[in-house]
Scaffold this active site. Structure first.
Site, PDB file in Angstrom:
ATOM      1  N   ASP A 170      42.355  26.470  -7.406  1.00  0.00           N
ATOM      2  CA  ASP A 170      41.169  25.631  -7.235  1.00  0.00           C
ATOM      3  C   ASP A 170      41.567  24.172  -7.435  1.00  0.00           C
ATOM      4  O   ASP A 170      42.510  23.875  -8.170  1.00  0.00           O
ATOM      5  CB  ASP A 170      40.092  26.019  -8.248  1.00  0.00           C
ATOM      6  CG  ASP A 170      39.423  27.345  -7.917  1.00  0.00           C
ATOM      7  OD1 ASP A 170      39.390  27.716  -6.734  1.00  0.00           O
ATOM      8  OD2 ASP A 170      38.921  28.003  -8.847  1.00  0.00           O
TER       9      ASP A 170
ATOM     10  N   ASP B 297      36.266  28.873  -1.122  1.00  0.00           N
ATOM     11  CA  ASP B 297      34.962  29.099  -1.755  1.00  0.00           C
ATOM     12  C   ASP B 297      33.836  28.491  -0.914  1.00  0.00           C
ATOM     13  O   ASP B 297      32.770  29.096  -0.757  1.00  0.00           O
ATOM     14  CB  ASP B 297      34.934  28.491  -3.155  1.00  0.00           C
ATOM     15  CG  ASP B 297      35.948  29.107  -4.097  1.00  0.00           C
ATOM     16  OD1 ASP B 297      36.347  30.267  -3.876  1.00  0.00           O
ATOM     17  OD2 ASP B 297      36.350  28.425  -5.058  1.00  0.00           O
TER      18      ASP B 297
END
Length: 154
Positions: free
Chosen positions: A111, A128
């Protein structure tokens, strides 16, 4: 079906490769950038959304692969579902499989988007966003169909 399958595979491949290139850059080079509202900051997520189920870290990738396999079997049996939702399905699989590959490659999901203006939000990645976009498209199609069915009943 052939045209839709080719298009969905092309969408899947482009997004999957793009996402993996970005994640490789963050995982292997110092791409961190501090901004006033949002920063680019490498973080590894060992769970799912908001790090839930992180206690399953080592098993999560196999559980998720099993869910993808179940999804593929379902779509094979219900080809009409694929035909109607082939674009969001391609997006879902691209984002989902990219995040699963991270678990095998890096031990957790890579991330890097970090929102911190006004409130702190979870760190997330392009996959995402793509998964959320796919869900939004599915919801939109469902609402549109429900309204059309309601209109036709009247």
């Amino acid at each position: 079906m052939g045209k839709k399958l080719k298009l969905s595979f092309t969408i899947f491949l482009c997004i999957f490769i793009f996402d993996q290139i970005i994640k490789y850059g963050f995982a292997n080079y110092d791409w961190n950038v501090e901004g006033p509202y949002m920063s680019l900051q490498l973080a590894y997520n060992y769970g799912v959304a908001f790090s839930m189920f992180s206690f399953l870290a080592e098993y999560l990738k196999y559980i998720q692969l099993g869910l993808v396999l179940i999804g593929l079997i379902y779509l094979y049996i219900n080809k009409n579902v694929f035909m109607e939702y082939y674009i969001p399905i391609a997006l879902l699989f691209a984002g989902g499989l990219s995040n699963i590959l991270d678990r095998f490659t890096y031990g957790g999901v890579v991330d890097y988007f970090y929102w911190h203006y006004g409130f702190e939000f979870a760190i997330f990645n392009i996959a995402d966003v793509i998964i959320n976009l796919a869900v939004a498209i599915i919801i939109y199609i469902q609402i549109k169909q429900a309204r059309l069915e309601k209109k036709n009943k009247v």
